[in-house]
Design a protein around this motif. Structure first.
Motif, PDB file in Angstrom:
ATOM      1  N   HIS A 195      -8.947  36.559  21.219  1.00 15.22           N
ATOM      2  CA  HIS A 195      -8.276  35.664  22.150  1.00 15.22           C
ATOM      3  C   HIS A 195      -7.475  36.496  23.150  1.00 15.22           C
ATOM      4  N   PRO A 196      -7.247  35.967  24.339  1.00 17.73           N
ATOM      5  CA  PRO A 196      -6.416  36.693  25.311  1.00 17.73           C
ATOM      6  C   PRO A 196      -5.011  36.908  24.761  1.00 17.73           C
ATOM      7  N   ILE A 197      -4.435  38.046  25.076  1.00 20.46           N
ATOM      8  CA  ILE A 197      -3.077  38.370  24.638  1.00 20.46           C
ATOM      9  C   ILE A 197      -2.229  38.528  25.893  1.00 20.46           C
ATOM     10  N   PRO A 198      -1.453  37.511  26.241  1.00 16.91           N
ATOM     11  CA  PRO A 198      -0.637  37.616  27.461  1.00 16.91           C
ATOM     12  C   PRO A 198       0.533  38.579  27.255  1.00 16.91           C
ATOM     13  N   LEU A 199       0.694  39.512  28.190  1.00 17.80           N
ATOM     14  CA  LEU A 199       1.807  40.452  28.156  1.00 17.80           C
ATOM     15  C   LEU A 199       2.581  40.342  29.457  1.00 17.80           C
ATOM     16  N   GLU A 200       3.901  40.397  29.354  1.00 15.01           N
ATOM     17  CA  GLU A 200       4.772  40.273  30.521  1.00 15.01           C
ATOM     18  C   GLU A 200       5.426  41.611  30.834  1.00 15.01           C
ATOM     19  N   ALA A 201       5.561  41.931  32.105  1.00 14.63           N
ATOM     20  CA  ALA A 201       6.242  43.148  32.525  1.00 14.63           C
ATOM     21  C   ALA A 201       7.676  43.137  32.007  1.00 14.63           C
ATOM     22  N   ASP A 202       8.158  44.306  31.615  1.00 16.75           N
ATOM     23  CA  ASP A 202       9.516  44.524  31.113  1.00 16.75           C
ATOM     24  C   ASP A 202       9.806  43.823  29.790  1.00 16.75           C
ATOM     25  N   SER A 203       8.776  43.322  29.111  1.00 17.21           N
ATOM     26  CA  SER A 203       8.972  42.752  27.786  1.00 17.21           C
ATOM     27  C   SER A 203       8.773  43.863  26.751  1.00 17.21           C
ATOM     28  N   PHE A 204       8.961  43.541  25.496  1.00 20.67           N
ATOM     29  CA  PHE A 204       8.838  44.522  24.429  1.00 20.67           C
ATOM     30  C   PHE A 204       7.678  44.143  23.514  1.00 20.67           C
ATOM     31  N   VAL A 205       6.992  45.160  22.997  1.00 18.56           N
ATOM     32  CA  VAL A 205       5.867  44.926  22.090  1.00 18.56           C
ATOM     33  C   VAL A 205       5.881  46.029  21.029  1.00 18.56           C
ATOM     34  N   VAL A 206       5.467  45.676  19.825  1.00 22.80           N
ATOM     35  CA  VAL A 206       5.375  46.635  18.728  1.00 22.80           C
ATOM     36  C   VAL A 206       3.905  46.948  18.487  1.00 22.80           C
ATOM     37  N   LEU A 207       3.570  48.247  18.403  1.00 22.32           N
ATOM     38  CA  LEU A 207       2.241  48.667  17.998  1.00 22.32           C
ATOM     39  C   LEU A 207       2.307  48.987  16.514  1.00 22.32           C
ATOM     40  N   THR A 208       1.384  48.454  15.743  1.00 15.64           N
ATOM     41  CA  THR A 208       1.361  48.682  14.297  1.00 15.64           C
ATOM     42  C   THR A 208      -0.003  49.187  13.859  1.00 15.64           C
ATOM     43  N   PRO A 209      -0.028  50.092  12.873  1.00 13.52           N
ATOM     44  CA  PRO A 209      -1.315  50.534  12.335  1.00 13.52           C
ATOM     45  C   PRO A 209      -1.915  49.527  11.347  1.00 13.52           C
ATOM     46  N   ASP A 210      -1.186  48.457  11.035  1.00 19.54           N
ATOM     47  CA  ASP A 210      -1.653  47.441  10.095  1.00 19.54           C
ATOM     48  C   ASP A 210      -2.668  46.532  10.797  1.00 19.54           C
ATOM     49  N   GLN A 211      -3.945  46.850  10.638  1.00 23.56           N
ATOM     50  CA  GLN A 211      -5.004  46.123  11.340  1.00 23.56           C
ATOM     51  C   GLN A 211      -5.256  44.736  10.775  1.00 23.56           C
ATOM     52  N   GLU A 242      -2.165  39.816  12.890  1.00 23.62           N
ATOM     53  CA  GLU A 242      -2.711  39.070  14.032  1.00 23.62           C
ATOM     54  C   GLU A 242      -2.131  39.648  15.325  1.00 23.62           C
ATOM     55  N   ALA A 243      -2.974  39.904  16.303  1.00 23.28           N
ATOM     56  CA  ALA A 243      -2.518  40.409  17.604  1.00 23.28           C
ATOM     57  C   ALA A 243      -1.813  39.298  18.367  1.00 23.28           C
ATOM     58  N   THR A 244      -0.583  39.569  18.836  1.00 27.16           N
ATOM     59  CA  THR A 244       0.199  38.613  19.609  1.00 27.16           C
ATOM     60  C   THR A 244       0.855  39.338  20.778  1.00 27.16           C
ATOM     61  N   SER A 245       1.590  38.610  21.591  1.00 26.71           N
ATOM     62  CA  SER A 245       2.319  39.212  22.707  1.00 26.71           C
ATOM     63  C   SER A 245       3.421  40.149  22.227  1.00 26.71           C
ATOM     64  N   ASP A 246       3.869  39.976  20.979  1.00 26.17           N
ATOM     65  CA  ASP A 246       4.955  40.788  20.432  1.00 26.17           C
ATOM     66  C   ASP A 246       4.475  41.900  19.507  1.00 26.17           C
ATOM     67  N   LEU A 247       3.245  41.784  19.012  1.00 29.00           N
ATOM     68  CA  LEU A 247       2.742  42.718  18.010  1.00 29.00           C
ATOM     69  C   LEU A 247       1.264  43.010  18.273  1.00 29.00           C
ATOM     70  N   LEU A 248       0.942  44.294  18.434  1.00 28.82           N
ATOM     71  CA  LEU A 248      -0.444  44.699  18.683  1.00 28.82           C
ATOM     72  C   LEU A 248      -0.888  45.673  17.598  1.00 28.82           C
ATOM     73  N   PRO A 249      -1.804  45.236  16.719  1.00 27.63           N
ATOM     74  CA  PRO A 249      -2.369  46.165  15.740  1.00 27.63           C
ATOM     75  C   PRO A 249      -3.290  47.156  16.460  1.00 27.63           C
ATOM     76  N   VAL A 250      -3.210  48.440  16.093  1.00 27.14           N
ATOM     77  CA  VAL A 250      -4.042  49.461  16.728  1.00 27.14           C
ATOM     78  C   VAL A 250      -4.844  50.214  15.678  1.00 27.14           C
ATOM     79  N   ASN A 251      -5.877  50.913  16.123  1.00 23.27           N
ATOM     80  CA  ASN A 251      -6.802  51.600  15.231  1.00 23.27           C
ATOM     81  C   ASN A 251      -6.403  53.038  14.910  1.00 23.27           C
ATOM     82  N   PHE A 252      -5.186  53.434  15.221  1.00 19.36           N
ATOM     83  CA  PHE A 252      -4.759  54.822  15.034  1.00 19.36           C
ATOM     84  C   PHE A 252      -3.502  54.857  14.170  1.00 19.36           C
ATOM     85  N   GLY A 253      -3.694  55.147  12.887  1.00 15.47           N
ATOM     86  CA  GLY A 253      -2.579  55.166  11.946  1.00 15.47           C
ATOM     87  C   GLY A 253      -1.573  56.264  12.208  1.00 15.47           C
ATOM     88  N   GLY A 254      -1.969  57.332  12.896  1.00 10.80           N
ATOM     89  CA  GLY A 254      -1.066  58.451  13.156  1.00 10.80           C
ATOM     90  C   GLY A 254      -0.331  58.372  14.479  1.00 10.80           C
TER      91      GLY A 254
END
Length: 132
Positions: free
Chosen positions: A65-81, A84-96
Motif C-alpha cells: 500500500h502507499p506510505i504517505p510521508l510528510e516533509a519535516d516529520s519523523f520516521v523510525v526505520l526498523t530491521p523487524d520485517q 507493518e509499514a506505516t508513515s511512522d515506522l518503516l521496516p527495512v531489509n538491512f539488520g546492520g
C-alpha cells in the motif's frame, strides 16, 4: 533508529540518476555529455547520483500500500520485517543499518523503494542510531 525527512515540499532539487545496472560506459558518458549541454543551455545546476550495483536498502511493505510521508516529520526505520509499514515506522531489509550510520548522516530512499512509484524519493537525516 529515528530519522527526519529533510526536503520540504516547496524545495525543488534537480538530480540526474545514472543507473549502472543498465548500459555500458559509452552510454553513460554520452548521457553525461547530454546533461552537461542541458546545464549550460538552461543555466541550472543539476546533481548527479550514481546508482551502482550493490546492496540496496529496501523498505519492506508487505501490504503493498502507499506510505504517505510528510516533509519535516519523523520516521523510525526498523530491521523487524514483520512490522507493518506505516508513515511512522518503516521496516527495512538491512539488520546492520543502526551500526552503519551515525546521527547527522543522510539516507536516501529512491524510487520504488517505499511507495512503488517512480516519482517518489526521500532524504532522511539520522537523529538516533539506537536500535530496537
Amino acid at each position: 533508529m529515528l530519522l527526519r525527512l529533510l526536503i520540504c515540499q516547496s524545495e525543488i532539487r534537480l538530480v540526474a540518476r545514472f543507473d549502472f545496472t543498465l548500459g555500458d560506459a559509452e552510454f553513460h558518458q554520452e548521457t553525461l555529455e547530454n546533461l552537461k549541454t542541458a546545464i549550460k543551455k538552461t543555466n541550472k545546476l543539476c546533481s548527479v547520483m550514481l546508482d551502482t550495483i550493490g546492496p540496496e536498502l529496501l523498505v519492506v511493505n508487505k501490504g503493498n500500500h502507499p506510505i504517505p510521508l510528510e516533509a519535516d516529520s519523523f520516521v523510525v526505520l526498523t530491521p523487524d520485517q514483520e512490522k507493518e509499514a506505516t508513515s511512522d515506522l518503516l521496516p527495512v531489509n538491512f539488520g546492520g543499518l543502526a551500526k552503519a550510520v551515525k546521527p547527522g548522516d543522510t539516507i536516501f530512499l529512491g524510487q520504488y523503494l517505499f511507495t512503488g512509484s517512480e516519482a517518489t524519493s526521500v532524504w532522511l537525516e539520522v537523529l538516533s542510531n539506537i536500535c530496537c
